[in-house]
Design an enzyme around this catalytic site. Sequence first.
Site, short mmCIF file in Angstrom:
data_model
loop_
_atom_site.label_atom_id
_atom_site.label_comp_id
_atom_site.label_asym_id
_atom_site.label_seq_id
_atom_site.Cartn_x
_atom_site.Cartn_y
_atom_site.Cartn_z
N ALA A 125 -9.88 -0.22 1.59
CA ALA A 125 -10.04 0.73 2.71
C ALA A 125 -11.53 0.99 2.91
O ALA A 125 -12.31 0.96 1.95
CB ALA A 125 -9.32 2.03 2.39
N GLY A 154 -7.08 -1.68 -1.07
CA GLY A 154 -6.30 -2.13 0.08
C GLY A 154 -6.45 -3.63 0.33
O GLY A 154 -5.55 -4.27 0.88
N GLU A 208 -4.00 -5.14 -1.85
CA GLU A 208 -2.67 -4.85 -1.28
C GLU A 208 -2.39 -5.78 -0.09
O GLU A 208 -1.26 -6.21 0.12
CB GLU A 208 -2.58 -3.38 -0.89
CG GLU A 208 -2.56 -2.48 -2.12
CD GLU A 208 -2.74 -1.00 -1.80
OE1 GLU A 208 -3.70 -0.67 -1.08
OE2 GLU A 208 -1.93 -0.19 -2.27
N GLU A 232 -8.53 2.24 -7.10
CA GLU A 232 -8.38 3.56 -6.47
C GLU A 232 -8.53 4.71 -7.46
O GLU A 232 -9.11 5.75 -7.15
CB GLU A 232 -7.02 3.66 -5.77
CG GLU A 232 -6.92 2.92 -4.45
CD GLU A 232 -6.57 1.45 -4.60
OE1 GLU A 232 -6.73 0.90 -5.71
OE2 GLU A 232 -6.13 0.86 -3.60
C1 3H9 Z 1 -4.23 3.28 2.73
C2 3H9 Z 1 -5.31 3.01 1.72
C3 3H9 Z 1 -4.98 2.10 0.67
C4 3H9 Z 1 -5.89 1.75 -0.46
O1 3H9 Z 1 -5.02 1.79 -1.60
C5 3H9 Z 1 -7.11 2.63 -0.71
C6 3H9 Z 1 -8.39 1.85 -0.96
O2 3H9 Z 1 -8.49 0.67 -0.71
S1 3H9 Z 1 -9.68 2.72 -1.61
C7 3H9 Z 1 -11.01 1.56 -1.69
C8 3H9 Z 1 -10.87 0.67 -2.86
N1 3H9 Z 1 -12.05 -0.16 -2.99
C9 3H9 Z 1 -13.08 0.16 -3.81
O3 3H9 Z 1 -13.05 1.16 -4.47
C10 3H9 Z 1 -14.19 -0.84 -3.84
C11 3H9 Z 1 -15.48 -0.15 -4.18
N2 3H9 Z 1 -16.57 -1.06 -4.18
C12 3H9 Z 1 -16.95 -1.77 -5.28
O4 3H9 Z 1 -16.37 -1.73 -6.31
C13 3H9 Z 1 -18.18 -2.60 -5.14
O5 3H9 Z 1 -18.93 -2.13 -4.05
C14 3H9 Z 1 -17.91 -4.10 -4.92
C15 3H9 Z 1 -17.29 -4.66 -6.18
C16 3H9 Z 1 -17.01 -4.36 -3.73
C17 3H9 Z 1 -19.25 -4.82 -4.65
O6 3H9 Z 1 -20.13 -4.49 -5.69
P1 3H9 Z 1 -21.64 -4.92 -5.64
O7 3H9 Z 1 -21.74 -6.37 -5.35
O8 3H9 Z 1 -22.26 -4.43 -6.88
O9 3H9 Z 1 -22.27 -4.18 -4.37
P2 3H9 Z 1 -22.38 -2.63 -4.04
O10 3H9 Z 1 -21.52 -1.76 -4.91
O11 3H9 Z 1 -23.84 -2.30 -4.01
O12 3H9 Z 1 -21.76 -2.59 -2.59
C18 3H9 Z 1 -22.33 -3.36 -1.57
C19 3H9 Z 1 -22.11 -2.66 -0.27
O13 3H9 Z 1 -20.74 -2.65 0.04
C20 3H9 Z 1 -20.34 -1.35 0.39
N3 3H9 Z 1 -18.96 -1.19 0.05
C21 3H9 Z 1 -18.32 -1.54 -1.08
N4 3H9 Z 1 -17.02 -1.25 -1.00
C22 3H9 Z 1 -16.82 -0.69 0.20
C23 3H9 Z 1 -15.68 -0.15 0.84
N5 3H9 Z 1 -14.44 -0.17 0.27
N6 3H9 Z 1 -15.83 0.34 2.06
C24 3H9 Z 1 -17.01 0.35 2.65
N7 3H9 Z 1 -18.12 -0.14 2.08
C25 3H9 Z 1 -18.02 -0.65 0.87
C26 3H9 Z 1 -21.25 -0.48 -0.43
O14 3H9 Z 1 -21.26 0.82 0.06
C27 3H9 Z 1 -22.53 -1.21 -0.29
O15 3H9 Z 1 -23.06 -0.93 0.98
P3 3H9 Z 1 -24.62 -0.72 1.23
O16 3H9 Z 1 -24.68 -0.44 2.68
O17 3H9 Z 1 -25.24 -2.02 0.84
O18 3H9 Z 1 -24.99 0.40 0.35
#
Ligand code: 3H9
Length: 636
Positions: A61, A100, A103, A123
């Site tokens: 999400a 998501g 999912e 999450e």
């Molecule tokens: C109905 C709902 C259902 C569902 O069950 C709920 C969900 O999915 S809850 C969600 C579940 N998902 C999570 O919890 C995933 C959380 N994210 C992570 O774990 C890490 O960011 C990821 C592994 C993806 C990349 O790691 P890395 O390589 O070290 O890089 P980084 O960490 O430096 O991030 C790079 C850039 O990506 C951005 N960004 C990342 N994710 C999101 C997002 N969802 N959205 C928007 N942006 C996101 C982050 O802000 C950053 O932006 P910026 O502008 O450069 O600052």
Amino acid sequence: MARYELVKRSVALITLTNPPVNALSSAVRHAIAKSMECALSDPKVTAVVICGENGSFCGGADIREFAGPLKGPPLVPLLDAIEAGEKPVVAAIEGVALGGGFELALVCHYRIAHSKARLGLPEVTLGILPAAGGTQRLPRLIGISAALELITTGRHISAQEALKLGIVDQVTEQNACEVAVEFALRAVAKPLLSRRVSMPCKPREIRSAAVMGIKRECLHGHEQDLGMVPSLGTMGRGIAVCLARVGISVIAVESENKLLETGRQMVIGMLERDAKRRGVSASLNLLKFTISLQDLKDVNLVIEAVFEDMALKKRVFQELSKVCRPATLFCTNTSGLDVDALAGVTDRPHLVVGMHFFSPAHVMKLLEVVCGPRSSSETIATAMSLGKRMGKVRVAVGNCPGFVGNRMLKPYIDQATFLLEEGDFGFAMGVFRMSDLAGLDVGWRVWKESGLTGSDVDPENPPRRRQGRRYCPIPDMVCEKGRFGQKTGRGWYMYDKRGGTNAKPDPLIQILLETYRSKYGIQPHNISNQEIIERCLFALANEGFRILEDGIAARPEDIDVIYLFGYGFPRHRGGPMFYASMVGLERVLERLEHYHQAHPDVPHLKPSPLLKKLVACGSPPVQKWREHIKTMHSHL
Ligand SMILES: CCC[C@H](O)CC(=O)SCCNC(=O)CCNC(=O)[C@H](O)C(C)(C)COP(=O)([O-])OP(=O)([O-])OC[C@H]1O[C@@H](n2cnc3c(N)ncnc32)[C@H](O)[C@@H]1OP(=O)([O-])[O-]
């Protein structure tokens, strides 16, 4: 926010385009919904691939939208519609599939992951739960315990672990999107129902099976070259007959041509006699006999029935992993070994399940289907449905030493050994006759393996006690004399010949007992029939209560079915658990407390907490016990 294109003339490729991680913003959800509509309505499109731009499938999400109100199409119905669609959808996972995003991958009918991809439901680290079906679909795909661990820790897993767990169908070093397109083209004609994770689990149809056994004699000497030593033992023969007579083609594996011929003749003879009795023609054309494991490469399912030895079984499964197709199910016919330990040496733990047949396998009705923590629902459903087709009474049980039937037998036999008397309870046969029939060496080997007896154990230090509890070494002494029961013509009883069934008391056993008692200063005293029955049967039922507490059996009725169909429990008594309820749980508890007080070094006599709880709740009838059981097994 998502690019839609037609590739290879018939595959709709939907690429999520929401940098940096293609999160599911309202615009992305909208674009996916529109693209899916196009793909499903366009007759040129036969399959769909979903991937993400810039080497990242989807980060979940869109966190940036969390603060505002929900806009655009909600995620859950969108995902449900993808799963329900009539064209195969393949997820091409590169980079991450998180939250998501994971999912979204779970609603696709197939998942291809790049070897460097990471998947997970993080999450929990944001203080929320997966809300787009992950908590429902993941347990259905990989079982509750494995799913719960991923959901509650939020841990990311590698593509390789995802493959092992059965989450992805293929891992590739190449461009996942290109591999997925090719995969999608091959998936076009295949049925989709079993690929929809949220749908009730459908068993696979089994058309061909292989049965393999290894005789005990082959254990030593040839073990280095397993490909050459499989041989169809007693269990293997019975299982092959069960399969062939219900129309399943069977490849029976033998180790050498001489054994092959003997096995062939025996199986054919059994099938012919069986067909004659039923007034049908014997299905001999379904049988194939081989000495080459390579011949198993195309079978749907293998039932391993080799000698009961963990190291040997592990080697067999390692070999099978190399030979068989990745989708082939592996079943182990074991009477008590750890199914999960066997699954762990294969390349497909989710496709491994226990099928505990009872000897003779073509006669005995009972089949325990042993669900390992990693056995998938489809695997269990297939083993259950195959058992049904074979005419068996199937009971799904959990994985612990001895499963349900043999685990309960231990305290029962222990009591009988301590008493060294036979009860007259109406059992098809008493404990000692039954042990002679089963073979005394079987238990002897288990005790040796668990360090209770053998050359490393000093029997006098302390005498008649092992591992802090009472131990009766008389069965070991009987085995040390080469008396293994009916098969050796001598056991607790003597028989007219090897393999004979006509049991007579043996004066030598009487002498052995007297010598033993005088050595340890034991004064024999009269034991009432009531005490014999209570100590044996209440200990049996007490272990049944523990099995229920541990979640190894789903309900008391399952335990009763196992004892009625596999252990000759007198039908009119209804099974050990029903019998306990008829006697009255209060009485069972009171007698167990009494005997445990008299024998504090026999832990099996200590009343189980569930029995105490049921008594405290007013001794509800058997069908209500489930309401008082805390632990429920994920698959039962
Ligand atoms: C109905 C709902 C259902 C569902 O069950 C709920 C969900 O999915 S809850 C969600 C579940 N998902 C999570 O919890 C995933 C959380 N994210 C992570 O774990 C890490 O960011 C990821 C592994 C993806 C990349 O790691 P890395 O390589 O070290 O890089 P980084 O960490 O430096 O991030 C790079 C850039 O990506 C951005 N960004 C990342 N994710 C999101 C997002 N969802 N959205 C928007 N942006 C996101 C982050 O802000 C950053 O932006 P910026 O502008 O450069 O600052």
